[in-house]
Each structure stands twice: as structure tokens, then as C-alpha cells.
Design a protein around this motif. Structure first.
Motif, PDB file in Angstrom:
ATOM      1  N   GLU A  95      25.027  40.765  31.876  1.00  0.00           N
ATOM      2  CA  GLU A  95      23.985  39.746  31.656  1.00  0.00           C
ATOM      3  C   GLU A  95      22.741  40.377  31.023  1.00  0.00           C
ATOM      4  O   GLU A  95      22.126  39.793  30.126  1.00  0.00           O
ATOM      5  CB  GLU A  95      23.657  39.057  32.980  1.00  0.00           C
ATOM      6  CG  GLU A  95      24.796  38.138  33.395  1.00  0.00           C
ATOM      7  CD  GLU A  95      24.678  37.592  34.829  1.00  0.00           C
ATOM      8  OE1 GLU A  95      25.492  36.718  35.171  1.00  0.00           O
ATOM      9  OE2 GLU A  95      23.796  38.050  35.591  1.00  0.00           O
ATOM     10  N   ASP A  98      23.523  41.004  27.354  1.00  0.00           N
ATOM     11  CA  ASP A  98      23.496  39.754  26.572  1.00  0.00           C
ATOM     12  C   ASP A  98      22.056  39.357  26.250  1.00  0.00           C
ATOM     13  O   ASP A  98      21.751  38.947  25.127  1.00  0.00           O
ATOM     14  CB  ASP A  98      24.177  38.620  27.353  1.00  0.00           C
ATOM     15  CG  ASP A  98      25.672  38.862  27.526  1.00  0.00           C
ATOM     16  OD1 ASP A  98      26.218  39.735  26.826  1.00  0.00           O
ATOM     17  OD2 ASP A  98      26.290  38.181  28.378  1.00  0.00           O
ATOM     18  N   HIS A 160      33.816  37.712  32.350  1.00  0.00           N
ATOM     19  CA  HIS A 160      32.517  37.239  31.846  1.00  0.00           C
ATOM     20  C   HIS A 160      32.617  36.952  30.335  1.00  0.00           C
ATOM     21  O   HIS A 160      32.184  35.895  29.870  1.00  0.00           O
ATOM     22  CB  HIS A 160      31.447  38.302  32.138  1.00  0.00           C
ATOM     23  CG  HIS A 160      30.111  38.036  31.526  1.00  0.00           C
ATOM     24  ND1 HIS A 160      29.177  37.200  32.094  1.00  0.00           N
ATOM     25  CD2 HIS A 160      29.541  38.484  30.366  1.00  0.00           C
ATOM     26  CE1 HIS A 160      28.093  37.151  31.336  1.00  0.00           C
ATOM     27  NE2 HIS A 160      28.287  37.924  30.288  1.00  0.00           N
TER      28      HIS A 160
END
Ligand code: B4P
Length: 190
Positions: A95, A98, A160
Motif C-alpha cells: 500500500e 502504491d 493484493h
């Protein structure tokens, strides 16, 4: 930019294949394992912290790893693309990656996972341990712990990126050249 994640269990050949991929695709190579080993070699505070986890077969905490990675990416603007080798290893790291790439107006193009059975990776790591001098390569219990960490904390990273249709499994058994050919085919079809 072409941004790739080279994924797979410890000892699956990520470092080996990354060295070949960076040359072919003219990418910047970021290996968090190599970065930690550099810090350990220079006896820095970060290195001593990382070593205390690596010697136990554990992942280094996310906060430490993410800030180290972010700095390396931000210090190298204008590259054609990046191959992330051994990062992300947790969903929190994915995360953070990203977000970092989104801030730069780019994203991950694909995750390629080297698929290698546990008994083969254990043999490869023990063999490497005979010459690598890496304290995390010599002891079967530490290697088992690394494989457990991978199964518990790292495999969710595959899912993911699979949500966005970006994850691919590649057969990681065979000669280094054969595996490289399979990886290039997958990358060329992204
Ligand atoms: P890494 O440095 O990433 O190392 P690795 O997973 O052990 O190896 P890799 O998959 O790159 O295998 P290689 O090509 O060398 O991590 C080490 C430690 O650092 C982790 O356990 C963790 O503690 C810490 N860490 C790193 N990143 C982190 C993160 N993001 N978050 C938290 N902690 C982190 O290949 C292995 C061996 O197989 C070599 O000897 C090679 O010659 C051989 N080999 C390669 N291809 C082969 C083939 N086709 N056939 C036979 N042998 C082959």
C-alpha cells in the motif's frame, strides 16, 4: 515508466533474475535485502537493527523498510522504470508503494512471482550458505522461519495485485536462462 515487482519465496532466484532483467529492460534495481546487507556491512545503526531481525529469519519492521525504500525511489527521479526485488513483502508495504508511485504519477505494471517448491528453495539457500557468508543462509531452522514469514505475511501481496489483474505466476524451476525466458515473455505481454 515500467515498474515491476519480482516476487517469490526466499531463495527463489529473485536476485539472480533481477540482475538479468535490469540489463535487458534498462531498469533501476532496488533490492531491499541488498540495501540491508550494505548497511550491515558498514555497521550502521540501521544495519544493526536489520541484522537482529534477519538473523532470526524475520522480516525487518515495515516502518524501517518503507522509509528506506521511499528515500531510494525519491533520490532517483527520471529513471525509465524500477524493478522491485524483495519488496513489498507485506500488504502494508504494498500500500505504501502504491501511494508513493501514485504521487509520482505512475504505478506498478505487473508482479511476476517465481514459483519454487519449499524443499528446492531450502536446498538452494543451504548451498548458497556455503559461500555467501550470510548468517541467515546457514541454519535450517532460520530458513524454515523465513519460509513461514513468506507464507504468512508475504503471499497476501500476490493477492493484493491480483485484484487489479496484475499478478502472474512463473515456473521458477529449471535453468536460469529458461526461467529468464519465461519472465521476459510475461513482461513483454504486460
Ligand atoms: P533477500 O535479500 O530478498 O533474499 P532472498 O529472498 O534470500 O533471495 P532471492 O530470492 O533473491 O534468491 P537468489 O536469487 O539469491 O532477503 C533477505 C532478508 O532480508 C529477508 O529474510 C528479510 O529478513 C530481509 N528483508 C529484505 N527485504 C525486506 C522487506 N521488504 N521487508 C522486510 N524484510 C526484508 O537465489 C538463491 C540461490 O539460488 C542462489 O544461490 C542462486 O545462485 C540459486 N539459484 C538461482 N536461480 C537458480 C536456478 N534456476 N536453479 C538453481 N539454483 C538457482
Amino acid at each position: 515508466m515500467l515498474n515491476l515487482i519480482l516476487f517469490g519465496p526466499p531463495g527463489s532466484g529473485k536476485g539472480t533474475q533481477a540482475a538479468k532483467l535490469v540489463e535487458k529492460y534498462n531498469l533501476m534495481h532496488i533490492s531491499t535485502g541488498d540495501m540491508f546487507r550494505y548497511e550491515i556491512g558498514n555497521s550502521t545503526e540501521l544495519g544493526q537493527l536489520a541484522k537482529s531481525y534477519m538473523d532470526q529469519g524475520q522480516l525487518v519492521p515495515d516502518s524501517v523498510t518503507i522509509s528506506m525504500l521511499r528515500k531510494r525511489v525519491e533520490d532517483n527521479p527520471g529513471v525509465a522504470g524500477i524493478i522491485f526485488d524483495g519488496f513489498p513483502r507485506t500488504v502494508a508495504q504494498a500500500e505504501a508503494l502504491d501511494e508513493l508511485l501514485a504521487d509520482m504519477g505512475t504505478s506498478i505494471n505487473g508482479l511476476v512471482a517465481l514459483d519454487v517448491p519449499d524443499d528446492e528453495i531450502t536446498q538452494r539457500i543451504l548451498l548458497r550458505g556455503q559461500s555467501s557468508g550470510r548468517s541467515d543462509d546457514n541454519d535450517e531452522a532460520t530458513i524454515r522461519k523465513r519460509i513461514d514469514e513468506y507464507n504468512n505475511k508475504t503471499t497476501p501481496v500476490f493477492d493484493h495485485y491480483a485484484k487489479y489483474g496484475k499478478s502472474m505466476k512463473i515456473n521458477g524451476l529449471g535453468s536460469i536462462e529458461d526461467i529468464f525466458g519465461r519472465l521476459c515473455e510475461a513482461i513483454d505481454n504486460l
